[in-house]
Design a protein around this motif. Structure first.
Motif, PDB file in Angstrom:
ATOM      1  N   ALA A  28     -56.034  56.013 -55.936  1.00 19.85           N
ATOM      2  CA  ALA A  28     -56.892  56.920 -56.673  1.00 19.85           C
ATOM      3  C   ALA A  28     -58.297  57.174 -55.229  1.00 19.85           C
ATOM      4  CB  ALA A  28     -58.081  54.989 -56.654  1.00 19.85           C
ATOM      5  N   GLU A  29     -57.937  57.026 -54.291  1.00 15.06           N
ATOM      6  CA  GLU A  29     -58.104  57.718 -53.054  1.00 15.06           C
ATOM      7  C   GLU A  29     -58.269  59.280 -52.971  1.00 15.06           C
ATOM      8  OE1 GLU A  29     -57.529  57.435 -48.506  1.00 15.06           O
ATOM      9  OE2 GLU A  29     -59.683  55.700 -49.046  1.00 15.06           O
ATOM     10  N   ASP A  89     -68.258  63.332 -60.655  1.00 12.31           N
ATOM     11  CA  ASP A  89     -67.992  61.922 -61.163  1.00 12.31           C
ATOM     12  C   ASP A  89     -67.208  61.350 -60.154  1.00 12.31           C
ATOM     13  OD1 ASP A  89     -70.483  62.895 -62.808  1.00 12.31           O
ATOM     14  OD2 ASP A  89     -69.097  63.204 -63.996  1.00 12.31           O
ATOM     15  N   THR A  90     -66.180  61.207 -59.639  1.00 15.13           N
ATOM     16  CA  THR A  90     -65.512  60.721 -59.500  1.00 15.13           C
ATOM     17  C   THR A  90     -65.360  60.470 -57.327  1.00 15.13           C
ATOM     18  OG1 THR A  90     -63.658  62.125 -59.455  1.00 15.13           O
ATOM     19  CG2 THR A  90     -63.533  61.188 -61.002  1.00 15.13           C
ATOM     20  N   LEU A  91     -66.355  60.197 -57.028  1.00 13.55           N
ATOM     21  CA  LEU A  91     -66.629  60.577 -55.500  1.00 13.55           C
ATOM     22  C   LEU A  91     -66.189  58.918 -55.706  1.00 13.55           C
ATOM     23  CD1 LEU A  91     -66.812  61.798 -53.662  1.00 13.55           C
ATOM     24  CD2 LEU A  91     -69.273  61.869 -53.887  1.00 13.55           C
ATOM     25  N   TYR A  92     -66.811  57.661 -56.496  1.00 14.41           N
ATOM     26  CA  TYR A  92     -66.172  56.320 -56.211  1.00 14.41           C
ATOM     27  C   TYR A  92     -65.779  56.234 -55.808  1.00 14.41           C
ATOM     28  CZ  TYR A  92     -64.868  56.240 -61.206  1.00 14.41           C
ATOM     29  OH  TYR A  92     -64.182  56.415 -62.280  1.00 14.41           O
ATOM     30  N   GLU A  93     -64.009  56.607 -56.347  1.00 16.14           N
ATOM     31  CA  GLU A  93     -62.278  56.979 -56.046  1.00 16.14           C
ATOM     32  C   GLU A  93     -62.644  56.675 -54.787  1.00 16.14           C
ATOM     33  OE1 GLU A  93     -60.606  55.316 -58.782  1.00 16.14           O
ATOM     34  OE2 GLU A  93     -61.187  56.934 -60.087  1.00 16.14           O
ATOM     35  N   ILE A 111     -77.166  63.547 -58.068  1.00 11.57           N
ATOM     36  CA  ILE A 111     -75.772  62.946 -57.606  1.00 11.57           C
ATOM     37  C   ILE A 111     -75.666  62.358 -58.827  1.00 11.57           C
ATOM     38  CG2 ILE A 111     -76.026  60.620 -56.405  1.00 11.57           C
ATOM     39  CD1 ILE A 111     -78.624  61.646 -55.262  1.00 11.57           C
ATOM     40  N   PRO A 112     -74.054  61.906 -58.358  1.00  5.37           N
ATOM     41  CA  PRO A 112     -73.084  61.091 -60.232  1.00  5.37           C
ATOM     42  C   PRO A 112     -73.658  59.392 -60.455  1.00  5.37           C
ATOM     43  CG  PRO A 112     -72.067  62.123 -59.031  1.00  5.37           C
ATOM     44  CD  PRO A 112     -73.430  62.300 -57.480  1.00  5.37           C
ATOM     45  N   ASP A 116     -72.696  54.233 -57.786  1.00 14.10           N
ATOM     46  CA  ASP A 116     -73.235  52.822 -57.650  1.00 14.10           C
ATOM     47  C   ASP A 116     -71.482  52.128 -58.171  1.00 14.10           C
ATOM     48  OD1 ASP A 116     -73.729  53.486 -60.589  1.00 14.10           O
ATOM     49  OD2 ASP A 116     -73.979  51.402 -60.592  1.00 14.10           O
ATOM     50  N   GLN A 117     -70.923  52.689 -58.527  1.00 13.56           N
ATOM     51  CA  GLN A 117     -68.990  52.069 -59.124  1.00 13.56           C
ATOM     52  C   GLN A 117     -68.304  52.030 -58.250  1.00 13.56           C
ATOM     53  OE1 GLN A 117     -67.644  54.214 -62.601  1.00 13.56           O
ATOM     54  NE2 GLN A 117     -69.512  54.211 -63.791  1.00 13.56           N
ATOM     55  N   GLY A 118     -68.916  52.487 -56.632  1.00 15.43           N
ATOM     56  CA  GLY A 118     -67.792  53.035 -56.491  1.00 15.43           C
ATOM     57  C   GLY A 118     -67.944  51.511 -55.218  1.00 15.43           C
ATOM     58  N   PRO A 119     -67.840  52.270 -53.651  1.00 12.94           N
ATOM     59  CA  PRO A 119     -67.484  50.623 -52.523  1.00 12.94           C
ATOM     60  C   PRO A 119     -68.773  50.306 -51.938  1.00 12.94           C
ATOM     61  CG  PRO A 119     -67.486  53.276 -52.124  1.00 12.94           C
ATOM     62  CD  PRO A 119     -67.340  53.200 -53.301  1.00 12.94           C
ATOM     63  N   PRO A 120     -69.124  50.187 -51.325  1.00  9.66           N
ATOM     64  CA  PRO A 120     -71.133  50.013 -50.888  1.00  9.66           C
ATOM     65  C   PRO A 120     -70.977  50.765 -49.972  1.00  9.66           C
ATOM     66  CG  PRO A 120     -69.180  47.777 -50.362  1.00  9.66           C
ATOM     67  CD  PRO A 120     -68.356  49.182 -50.652  1.00  9.66           C
TER      68      PRO A 120
END
Length: 159
Positions: A28-29, A89-93, A111-112, A116-120
């Motif tokens: 994912a990274e 959009d997939t930066l949260y990976e 900003i996608p 907020d789906q990604g890391p804190p």
């Protein structure tokens, strides 16, 4: 004896194939960092590079502006470089990213909403870019986000 040798050869072959498959697997990274490569010109200005836009060619922990801990990306800091493009959009990976600072570049778009789906994220600095649109409400509500700077967007931003 022949059966024993054949069993050993099969075991070695399976071991080799397993390592080969694992080394080429996408994490994912990898997808997250390669999405940033695909959505910007970072290959030209920061020497980042991915194969098929999904697998880093070299260790991202050695890339310009990337800081890692235990081989995972923890920080991305790109300041005042000739970076042009959008936030993917997939930066949260990037699930272990806690610090994202892209300042003084030519990022554009919004900003996608998936951020907020990604890391804190604890630190998020996106000022002095050409970003437009609104800041996703969910991103602004993240309790872990201690420092956020959104100054100097091209249009009025609403939360």
């Amino acid at each position: 004896m022949t059966i024993l040798i054949a069993d050993m050869l099969i075991t070695l072959l399976l071991c080799f194939l397993g390592r080969l498959i694992t080394s080429n697997a996408q994490s994912a990274e990898d997808l997250g960092i390669c999405a940033l490569v695909a959505s910007t010109n970072i290959e030209q200005v920061g020497n980042w590079s991915c194969s098929n836009m999904s697998i880093p060619i070299s260790d991202p922990c050695r890339w310009y502006g990337v800081t890692c801990s235990t081989s995972t990306i923890r920080q991305i800091e790109l300041i005042n470089i000739a970076l042009v493009g959008t936030l993917p959009d997939t930066l949260y990976e990037l699930q272990n990213l806690y610090y994202l600072k892209i300042q003084g570049t030519s990022l554009y778009g919004s900003i996608p909403t998936t951020m907020d789906q990604g890391p804190p994220l604890v630190y998020l600095y996106l000022d002095f870019n050409s970003l437009t649109g609104s800041i996703p409400i969910e991103l602004g509500l993240q309790s872990e986000l201690k420092y956020r700077i959104w100054q100097y967007f091209k249009s009025i931003i609403t939360c």
